[in-house]
Design a protein around this motif. Structure first.
Motif, PDB file in Angstrom:
ATOM      1  N   GLY A  85       0.850  -1.186   0.000  1.00 49.01           N
ATOM      2  CA  GLY A  85       0.000   0.000   0.000  1.00 49.01           C
ATOM      3  C   GLY A  85       0.883   1.232   0.000  1.00 49.01           C
ATOM      4  O   GLY A  85       2.108   1.122  -0.072  1.00 49.01           O
ATOM      5  N   HIS A  86       0.280   2.401   0.090  1.00 45.95           N
ATOM      6  CA  HIS A  86       1.101   3.612   0.131  1.00 45.95           C
ATOM      7  C   HIS A  86       0.613   4.577   1.197  1.00 45.95           C
ATOM      8  O   HIS A  86      -0.595   4.717   1.419  1.00 45.95           O
ATOM      9  CB  HIS A  86       1.193   4.297  -1.237  1.00 45.95           C
ATOM     10  CG  HIS A  86      -0.112   4.730  -1.844  1.00 45.95           C
ATOM     11  ND1 HIS A  86      -0.575   6.024  -1.750  1.00 45.95           N
ATOM     12  CD2 HIS A  86      -1.037   4.061  -2.569  1.00 45.95           C
ATOM     13  CE1 HIS A  86      -1.723   6.132  -2.409  1.00 45.95           C
ATOM     14  NE2 HIS A  86      -2.034   4.947  -2.914  1.00 45.95           N
ATOM     15  N   TYR A  87       1.599   5.204   1.868  1.00 43.90           N
ATOM     16  CA  TYR A  87       1.255   6.179   2.905  1.00 43.90           C
ATOM     17  C   TYR A  87       1.322   7.602   2.368  1.00 43.90           C
ATOM     18  O   TYR A  87       0.953   8.545   3.053  1.00 43.90           O
ATOM     19  CB  TYR A  87       2.151   6.006   4.147  1.00 43.90           C
ATOM     20  CG  TYR A  87       3.619   6.326   3.918  1.00 43.90           C
ATOM     21  CD1 TYR A  87       4.080   7.644   3.963  1.00 43.90           C
ATOM     22  CD2 TYR A  87       4.537   5.315   3.641  1.00 43.90           C
ATOM     23  CE1 TYR A  87       5.423   7.940   3.737  1.00 43.90           C
ATOM     24  CE2 TYR A  87       5.871   5.600   3.410  1.00 43.90           C
ATOM     25  CZ  TYR A  87       6.303   6.913   3.464  1.00 43.90           C
ATOM     26  OH  TYR A  87       7.624   7.214   3.225  1.00 43.90           O
ATOM     27  N   THR A 118      -9.318   7.411   1.841  1.00 41.42           N
ATOM     28  CA  THR A 118      -9.539   6.142   1.136  1.00 41.42           C
ATOM     29  C   THR A 118      -8.309   5.751   0.313  1.00 41.42           C
ATOM     30  O   THR A 118      -8.053   4.576   0.096  1.00 41.42           O
ATOM     31  CB  THR A 118     -10.800   6.251   0.241  1.00 41.42           C
ATOM     32  OG1 THR A 118     -11.119   4.973  -0.285  1.00 41.42           O
ATOM     33  CG2 THR A 118     -10.605   7.245  -0.896  1.00 41.42           C
ATOM     34  N   ASP A 119      -7.546   6.749  -0.133  1.00 43.16           N
ATOM     35  CA  ASP A 119      -6.402   6.539  -1.049  1.00 43.16           C
ATOM     36  C   ASP A 119      -5.131   7.068  -0.403  1.00 43.16           C
ATOM     37  O   ASP A 119      -4.758   8.198  -0.622  1.00 43.16           O
ATOM     38  CB  ASP A 119      -6.704   7.242  -2.381  1.00 43.16           C
ATOM     39  CG  ASP A 119      -5.643   6.983  -3.440  1.00 43.16           C
ATOM     40  OD1 ASP A 119      -4.782   6.131  -3.222  1.00 43.16           O
ATOM     41  OD2 ASP A 119      -5.685   7.647  -4.483  1.00 43.16           O
ATOM     42  N   ASP A 120      -4.402   6.289   0.379  1.00 41.05           N
ATOM     43  CA  ASP A 120      -4.675   4.885   0.580  1.00 41.05           C
ATOM     44  C   ASP A 120      -4.556   4.546   2.073  1.00 41.05           C
ATOM     45  O   ASP A 120      -4.584   3.398   2.459  1.00 41.05           O
ATOM     46  CB  ASP A 120      -3.647   4.092  -0.267  1.00 41.05           C
ATOM     47  CG  ASP A 120      -3.844   2.585  -0.239  1.00 41.05           C
ATOM     48  OD1 ASP A 120      -4.978   2.143  -0.104  1.00 41.05           O
ATOM     49  OD2 ASP A 120      -2.843   1.880  -0.344  1.00 41.05           O
ATOM     50  N   LYS A 121      -4.456   5.615   2.908  1.00 38.25           N
ATOM     51  CA  LYS A 121      -4.183   5.337   4.324  1.00 38.25           C
ATOM     52  C   LYS A 121      -5.285   4.516   4.972  1.00 38.25           C
ATOM     53  O   LYS A 121      -5.017   3.553   5.699  1.00 38.25           O
ATOM     54  CB  LYS A 121      -3.990   6.657   5.079  1.00 38.25           C
ATOM     55  CG  LYS A 121      -2.699   7.381   4.716  1.00 38.25           C
ATOM     56  CD  LYS A 121      -2.666   8.783   5.311  1.00 38.25           C
ATOM     57  CE  LYS A 121      -1.314   9.447   5.102  1.00 38.25           C
ATOM     58  NZ  LYS A 121      -1.338  10.870   5.509  1.00 38.25           N
ATOM     59  N   GLU A 152       5.870   6.847  -2.335  1.00 39.19           N
ATOM     60  CA  GLU A 152       6.017   7.554  -3.616  1.00 39.19           C
ATOM     61  C   GLU A 152       5.045   7.037  -4.680  1.00 39.19           C
ATOM     62  O   GLU A 152       5.280   7.236  -5.870  1.00 39.19           O
ATOM     63  CB  GLU A 152       7.461   7.421  -4.128  1.00 39.19           C
ATOM     64  CG  GLU A 152       8.461   8.095  -3.216  1.00 39.19           C
ATOM     65  CD  GLU A 152       9.897   8.013  -3.717  1.00 39.19           C
ATOM     66  OE1 GLU A 152      10.551   9.058  -3.761  1.00 39.19           O
ATOM     67  OE2 GLU A 152      10.331   6.908  -4.079  1.00 39.19           O
ATOM     68  N   GLU A 153       3.976   6.388  -4.243  1.00 38.31           N
ATOM     69  CA  GLU A 153       3.043   5.814  -5.228  1.00 38.31           C
ATOM     70  C   GLU A 153       2.408   6.908  -6.069  1.00 38.31           C
ATOM     71  O   GLU A 153       2.250   6.759  -7.280  1.00 38.31           O
ATOM     72  CB  GLU A 153       1.958   4.998  -4.511  1.00 38.31           C
ATOM     73  CG  GLU A 153       1.200   4.051  -5.434  1.00 38.31           C
ATOM     74  CD  GLU A 153       0.017   4.695  -6.140  1.00 38.31           C
ATOM     75  OE1 GLU A 153      -0.537   4.052  -7.042  1.00 38.31           O
ATOM     76  OE2 GLU A 153      -0.371   5.836  -5.822  1.00 38.31           O
ATOM     77  N   GLU A 154       2.060   7.998  -5.445  1.00 40.31           N
ATOM     78  CA  GLU A 154       1.335   9.052  -6.166  1.00 40.31           C
ATOM     79  C   GLU A 154       2.247   9.846  -7.115  1.00 40.31           C
ATOM     80  O   GLU A 154       1.776  10.710  -7.848  1.00 40.31           O
ATOM     81  CB  GLU A 154       0.633  10.000  -5.177  1.00 40.31           C
ATOM     82  CG  GLU A 154      -0.428   9.337  -4.304  1.00 40.31           C
ATOM     83  CD  GLU A 154      -1.687   8.879  -5.054  1.00 40.31           C
ATOM     84  OE1 GLU A 154      -1.705   8.951  -6.297  1.00 40.31           O
ATOM     85  OE2 GLU A 154      -2.630   8.449  -4.379  1.00 40.31           O
ATOM     86  N   VAL A 155       3.532   9.581  -7.070  1.00 42.44           N
ATOM     87  CA  VAL A 155       4.436  10.247  -8.021  1.00 42.44           C
ATOM     88  C   VAL A 155       5.169   9.224  -8.887  1.00 42.44           C
ATOM     89  O   VAL A 155       6.234   9.501  -9.432  1.00 42.44           O
ATOM     90  CB  VAL A 155       5.440  11.194  -7.310  1.00 42.44           C
ATOM     91  CG1 VAL A 155       4.720  12.425  -6.789  1.00 42.44           C
ATOM     92  CG2 VAL A 155       6.154  10.490  -6.161  1.00 42.44           C
ATOM     93  N   SER A 179      -5.120  -3.142  -1.198  1.00 42.46           N
ATOM     94  CA  SER A 179      -6.419  -2.476  -1.108  1.00 42.46           C
ATOM     95  C   SER A 179      -6.214  -1.023  -1.465  1.00 42.46           C
ATOM     96  O   SER A 179      -5.903  -0.180  -0.616  1.00 42.46           O
ATOM     97  CB  SER A 179      -7.002  -2.629   0.297  1.00 42.46           C
ATOM     98  OG  SER A 179      -7.330  -3.984   0.519  1.00 42.46           O
ATOM     99  N   ASP A 180      -6.336  -0.723  -2.743  1.00 47.87           N
ATOM    100  CA  ASP A 180      -6.103   0.635  -3.238  1.00 47.87           C
ATOM    101  C   ASP A 180      -6.995   0.884  -4.452  1.00 47.87           C
ATOM    102  O   ASP A 180      -6.687   1.705  -5.303  1.00 47.87           O
ATOM    103  CB  ASP A 180      -4.618   0.786  -3.597  1.00 47.87           C
ATOM    104  CG  ASP A 180      -4.194   2.239  -3.762  1.00 47.87           C
ATOM    105  OD1 ASP A 180      -4.913   3.127  -3.267  1.00 47.87           O
ATOM    106  OD2 ASP A 180      -3.145   2.477  -4.391  1.00 47.87           O
ATOM    107  N   THR A 181      -8.088   0.115  -4.509  1.00 50.91           N
ATOM    108  CA  THR A 181      -9.061   0.242  -5.597  1.00 50.91           C
ATOM    109  C   THR A 181     -10.426   0.501  -4.949  1.00 50.91           C
ATOM    110  O   THR A 181     -10.478   0.946  -3.809  1.00 50.91           O
ATOM    111  CB  THR A 181      -9.080  -1.044  -6.453  1.00 50.91           C
ATOM    112  OG1 THR A 181      -9.226  -2.173  -5.585  1.00 50.91           O
ATOM    113  CG2 THR A 181      -7.779  -1.196  -7.232  1.00 50.91           C
TER     114      THR A 181
HETATM  115 ZN    ZN Z   1      -3.765   4.843  -4.112  1.00 47.30          ZN
END
Ligand code: ZN
Ligand code: BES
Length: 454
Positions: A85-87, A118-121, A152-155, A179-181
């Motif tokens: 997941g991503h913080y 929800t995205d994604d914490k 760094e998921e969002e970048v 769980s990121d959908t």
């Molecule tokens: Zn996400």
């Protein structure tokens, strides 16, 4: 198992408080001003996993640290699950469109509002809570677990592939859970078996060597903003198809069976338009809205700037214009190949009297998973037990590029189990996560570990 669920049911409020504390940390990865906060976010996640009883650490990267944690007490005969997941979160802008501030989590109408809810914490937290509950209430888990929570998921996850390749042995697992959908709709949990890929780039057109008086010079040289708009206009034909040569060459066409499967899902186009505030849908001719969103490629301008954008008029021919562009890709489109194709197309269509600078950002491969796996069957059972209804199988249009790299580098499949809704305003103002979905997702996660051990 029941003691685990009882524990989760009894500690719902503490769970929300803990999530709120994480949501208060503005872990915006796109903006270097938040560097210290991003670090604090990573530490928070590490500390929570350590407090739950896992061996947890921060793994430095040239960018933001990756949180790694493991609990391997189930033994070598039990499966090992890697939870990714991503913080990090998207920037909160536009700030004035939020009802309550993005980093002051607030509960209203049964949902928690904050950037990252929800995205994604919030979704990551369902797994942190379920693992903690197993260790607390049962003293052990039915599976071994490894957490990889990146920043760094969002970048574009630019340091993640290296981390996976360097730590291949340590990350060895049987299945990845993400769980990121989203669910398909309220009360309609889903397993996502396909995601689109992505390519991202930025183009700058330069005309005259400085901003000019538009009366003195206007009409005698290309205005780069006008030229850029024309160039962007050429990216699609009148049927909504992308005109870049070769763009569709590798697209796997939708099968009749899959089109039928999409059509079988409830979808009200009128409601969809209403929800988005538009009076018509638009896209590639010959495809339904779900097909356009889940299984057809796109080319979108994400932002465009240049010239004077302050208050009041200013009569200039600007010197430069820039656009940020992303394309969503579908199996088997290759992000590197298409980045080049796009650049060539833009260069070839750049008008004389302007110069184009092309900068490639990140890329990621699309994915589709095999529906007949025992892992999917286990996820189905877990979701059915926690949500009281069986999940539907869907594809989604967003991108999680690491899903393809998990397969490539670790050789494992990924279960995409989203607990959110597509109306949760991810990447938008007033992002939120229903507390009911948060809780059901947590219960489903807890059941999943038992089902995966079977
Ligand atoms: Zn996400
Ligand atoms: N959680 C999303 C991806 C997503 C959203 C998948 C909704 C399916 C449904 C993720 O955090 C995200 O936004 N990813 C970026 C990836 C990009 C920056 C490489 C995206 O899709 O824009």
């Amino acid at each position: 198992m029941q003691s685990v669920l009882d524990h989760l049911n009894a500690n719902r409020e503490q769970a929300v408080e803990q999530l709120k504390a994480l949501l208060r940390i503005p872990t915006v990865s796109a903006d270097s001003r938040f560097k210290d906060d991003v670090r604090r976010g990573a530490e928070f996640v590490r500390d929570a996993l350590a407090a739950a009883g896992l061996k947890a650490e921060l793994c430095p990267t040239p960018g933001n640290a990756i949180v790694y944690a493991e609990w391997l007490g189930a033994g070598s005969s039990a499966p090992t699950v890697l939870i990714y997941g991503h913080y990090d979160v998207q920037p909160p802008d536009p700030l004035d469109k939020w009802t309550t501030p993005a980093f002051e989590p607030t509960v209203r109408d049964g949902a928690i509002y904050a950037r990252g809810a929800t995205d994604d914490k919030g979704q990551v937290w369902t797994h942190v809570l379920s693992v903690a509950a197993w260790l607390k209430a049962a003293g052990k888990l039915p599976v071994n677990v490894k957490f990889v929570i990146e920043g760094e998921e969002e970048v574009g996850s630019r340091n993640l592939d290296d981390f996976l390749a360097t730590n291949k042995g340590k990350l060895k697992c049987d299945i990845v859970v993400v769980s990121d959908t989203s669910q398909y709709g309220p009360g309609m949990p889903a397993i996502t078996y396909g995601l689109r890929g992505i390519l991202a780039c930025e183009v700058t057109l330069t005309g005259p060597n400085r901003d000019l008086h538009s009366g003195v010079f206007g009409g005698s040289v290309w205005n780069p903003i006008n030229a850029l708009c024309r160039l962007i206009g050429k990216l699609h034909d009148d049927e909504g198809r992308i005109t870049v040569p070769g763009f569709y060459d590798d697209v796997s066409p939708l099968t009749d069976a899959e089109r039928q499967q999409f059509r079988a899902l409830p979808f009200d186009e009128h409601k969809y338009q209403q929800k988005l505030g538009v009076d018509a849908v638009h896209g590639e001719a010959g495809f339904s809205t779900l097909e356009r969103r889940w299984a057809r490629p796109t080319c979108d301008v994400n932002g465009i700037y240049g010239g004077y954008t302050g208050e009041g008029p200013k009569t200039i021919v600007p010197s430069t214009a820039t656009a940020k562009i992303t394309c969503r890709l579908v199996p088997n489109q290759n992000p590197d190949k298409l980045t080049q194709a796009l650049e060539s197309f833009l260069q070839a269509n750049t008008p004389a009297g302007t110069k184009l600078k092309f900068m490639a950002h990140h890329g990621g491969w699309p994915t589709v998973a095999d529906l007949n796996s025992p892992f999917i069957a286990a996820a189905r059972r877990a979701i059915e037990q926690a949500f009281g209804t069986a999940p539907v199988m869907i594809r989604e249009g967003g991108s999680i590029p690491v899903v393809a790299t998990f397969k490539l580098i670790l050789g494992v499949d990924t279960l995409l189990l989203g607990w959110g809704q597509d109306t949760d305003n991810l990447h938008s103002p007033d992002e939120h996560f229903s507390l009911a979905d948060f809780h059901k997702g947590t219960l489903a996660s807890a059941v999943l570990w038992k089902e995966l051990a079977k």
